[in-house]
Design an enzyme around this catalytic site. Structure first.
Site, PDB file in Angstrom:
ATOM      1  N   GLY A   9       5.439   1.144  13.355  1.00  0.00           N
ATOM      2  CA  GLY A   9       4.097   1.044  12.728  1.00  0.00           C
ATOM      3  C   GLY A   9       3.131   0.053  13.008  1.00  0.00           C
ATOM      4  O   GLY A   9       2.598  -0.579  12.052  1.00  0.00           O
ATOM      5  N   GLY A  12      -0.518   0.297  12.598  1.00  0.00           N
ATOM      6  CA  GLY A  12      -1.118   0.068  11.125  1.00  0.00           C
ATOM      7  C   GLY A  12      -1.436  -1.182  10.564  1.00  0.00           C
ATOM      8  O   GLY A  12      -1.414  -2.276  11.209  1.00  0.00           O
ATOM      9  N   ALA A  88       5.262   4.605   8.525  1.00  0.00           N
ATOM     10  CA  ALA A  88       5.539   5.810   7.472  1.00  0.00           C
ATOM     11  C   ALA A  88       4.140   6.604   7.501  1.00  0.00           C
ATOM     12  O   ALA A  88       3.096   6.239   7.803  1.00  0.00           O
ATOM     13  CB  ALA A  88       5.680   5.327   6.251  1.00  0.00           C
ATOM     14  N   THR A 133       8.661   0.263  -1.381  1.00  0.00           N
ATOM     15  CA  THR A 133       7.187   0.108  -2.104  1.00  0.00           C
ATOM     16  C   THR A 133       7.378   0.129  -3.719  1.00  0.00           C
ATOM     17  O   THR A 133       8.232   0.777  -4.382  1.00  0.00           O
ATOM     18  CB  THR A 133       6.476   1.405  -1.769  1.00  0.00           C
ATOM     19  N   GLU A 135       5.627   2.138  -5.342  1.00  0.00           N
ATOM     20  CA  GLU A 135       5.403   3.376  -5.622  1.00  0.00           C
ATOM     21  C   GLU A 135       6.818   4.062  -6.415  1.00  0.00           C
ATOM     22  O   GLU A 135       6.998   4.871  -6.960  1.00  0.00           O
ATOM     23  CB  GLU A 135       5.040   4.579  -4.654  1.00  0.00           C
ATOM     24  N   TYR A 157       5.938  11.136  -1.538  1.00  0.00           N
ATOM     25  CA  TYR A 157       6.185   9.913  -0.683  1.00  0.00           C
ATOM     26  C   TYR A 157       6.981   8.981  -1.081  1.00  0.00           C
ATOM     27  O   TYR A 157       7.790   8.378  -0.498  1.00  0.00           O
ATOM     28  CB  TYR A 157       4.491   9.228  -0.551  1.00  0.00           C
ATOM     29  N   LYS A 161      10.757   7.542   0.251  1.00  0.00           N
ATOM     30  CA  LYS A 161      10.858   6.122   0.188  1.00  0.00           C
ATOM     31  C   LYS A 161      12.094   5.694  -0.701  1.00  0.00           C
ATOM     32  O   LYS A 161      12.674   4.600  -0.519  1.00  0.00           O
ATOM     33  CB  LYS A 161       9.666   5.277  -0.218  1.00  0.00           C
TER      34      LYS A 161
END
Ligand code: NAP
Ligand code: GDD
Length: 383
Positions: A9, A12, A88, A133, A135, A157, A161
């Protein structure tokens, strides 16, 4: 000998800041990038080195988290001291449209990396950082959220994760690997992808103050997030891998703010007061007042005439298309463990983050004729 890091990644937001940070620290950085029909390296172009140059400190490899053979080969070639798994499919709303791909890349992708390290006999050499995360907390079970707060993911998502989080813990416990989770709360920057809410707002506000756009459409204005600056958060990733023992850490500011207030702060950077009226899908944001001195300083005197004519007009509408089937209404992290164990302190607070993003976006919108014509693309933020 320089330490060797492998960043998945790397193209990103976080990958770019981390690569820059590690190179400055003397690392040789290897990055995994995806093949794409357009260049996707804009965020790291300032670090790029000609492959013919000797002793390069940035080396890119084509790869994909869904391809275990590719991952194993790259790790075998690179023999990294540290792996930062940042790759991701990272957009929560998009994960409802691509749930299987998201599970494959974000969930199984982490397993592929851990298993490659194990099969290659690198469990004692290679330390692994997993981009976990906030989240995971989803429908929050405790306020604020800390390392011991139970998870309740609310999107494909977050569920992917969740698997990645626990497989990292499991490989640590089963094989004694130095594998850690950074449970990072939202972090933003001028390099943030354009469809995440903060960047969507700072881009739109910058275009509006320059007279390039009339209004923007947002989803849930009452959602609350604990927003920090990505530059601070990549320092935490590195610190986590420098600890003698692996562990899991919450990285957050400890302050939460609504999307609505972020909108107000972004406009305030340009000397504009925005107020909201109405509720639910009928809520509207409009320009209540303009501080002309502040506007001229932030945007330019030549744009004053345009903004004067807009006092009272709508700048934000709600579009339910941006609502999520299951929403995470509120996140606020407790960073006590990272502050005490890692000595991590953020340098940016939210006003400093908003200022950084607004200044960068106003500059960006002013100079690019493609963007002026309504185009969307990422430019080199390091100019
Ligand atoms: P980002 O800007 O969306 O970057 C994601 C990176 O992953 C990009 O380089 C992307 O490549 C790459 N990627 C996507 N799918 C891939 C695949 N199948 N194989 C290989 N590479 C792939 O995300 P970010 O904000 O930097 O976040 C970094 C990581 O932290 C992500 O894992 C994210 O889920 C997690 N995270 C982010 C936050 C946050 O607030 N930013 C908070 C907590 C956790 P392309 O450039 O080609 O698209
Ligand atoms: N994207 C987006 N677009 N979000 C909106 C909008 C809009 O127009 N309007 C309101 N929102 C709300 C979303 O419903 C959500 O509650 C909040 O703004 C933040 O949305 P995003 O910026 O898309 O980020 P996120 O919190 O869903 O996810 C980001 O942070 C996670 C860490 O908590 C991503 O970077 C994830 O990868 C990361 O794990």
């Amino acid at each position: 000998m320089s330490k060797i890091a492998l960043i998945t990644g790397i193209t990103g937001q976080d990958g770019a800041y981390l690569a820059e940070y590690l190179i400055k620290k003397g690392y040789v950085v290897h990055g995994m990038k995806r093949r794409s029909s357009l260049f996707n390296t804009d965020r790291i172009d300032h670090l790029y080195q000609d492959p013919h140059k000797e002793n390069r400190n940035l080396i890119l490899h084509y790869g994909d988290l869904t391809d275990s053979m590719n991952i194993t080969r790259i790790i075998q070639e690179v023999q990294p001291d540290e792996i930062y798994n940042l790759a991701a499919m990272s957009h929560v709303k998009v994960s409802f449209d691509t749930p299987e791909y998201t599970a494959n890349a974000d969930g199984l992708g982490t397993l592929r990396i851990l298993e490659a390290v194990r099969l290659l006999g690198l469990t004692k050499k290679t330390r692994i950082y997993q981009a976990s995360t906030s989240e995971l907390y989803g429908l929050v079970q405790e306020v604020p959220q800390r390392e011991t707060t139970p998870f309740y993911p609310r999107s494909p998502y977050a569920v992917a994760k969740l698997y990645a989080y626990w497989i990292t813990v499991n490989y640590r416990e089963a094989y004694g690997m130095h594998a850690s989770n950074g449970i990072l709360f939202n972090h933003e920057s001028p390099m943030r992808g354009e469809t995440f809410v903060t960047r969507k707002i700072t881009r739109a506000v910058s275009r509006m103050v320059l007279g390039m756009q009339q209004k923007t459409y947002l989803g849930n204005l009452s959602a609350q997030r604990d927003w920090g600056h990505a530059k601070d958060y990549v320092r935490a990733m590195h610190l986590i891998l420098q600890q003698d023992a692996p562990s899991d850490y919450v990285i957050a500011t400890g302050i939460t703010t609504t999307v609505r207030d972020f909108v107000k702060m972004a406009f305030a950077e340009a000397g504009i007061e925005v107020a909201f009226r109405g509720t639910g899908v009928d809520e509207k944001g409009f320009i209540a007042d303009v501080d002309e001195t502040a506007f001229a300083a932030a945007v330019g005197e030549e744009y004053l005439e345009g903004i004067r004519g807009r006092i009272g007009s709508e700048v934000v509408n709600v579009d339910p298309a941006y609502f999520r089937p299951t929403e995470v209404e509120m996140l606020i992290g407790d960073p006590t463990k990272s502050r005490t164990m890692l000595g991590w302190e953020p340098e940016y607070d939210l006003p400093a983050l908003v200022k950084d993003m607004m200044q960068a976006d106003i500059k960006l919108m002013k100079k690019d004729s493609f963007l002026k014509a309504g185009g969307y693309r990422i430019l080199n933020y390091f100019e």
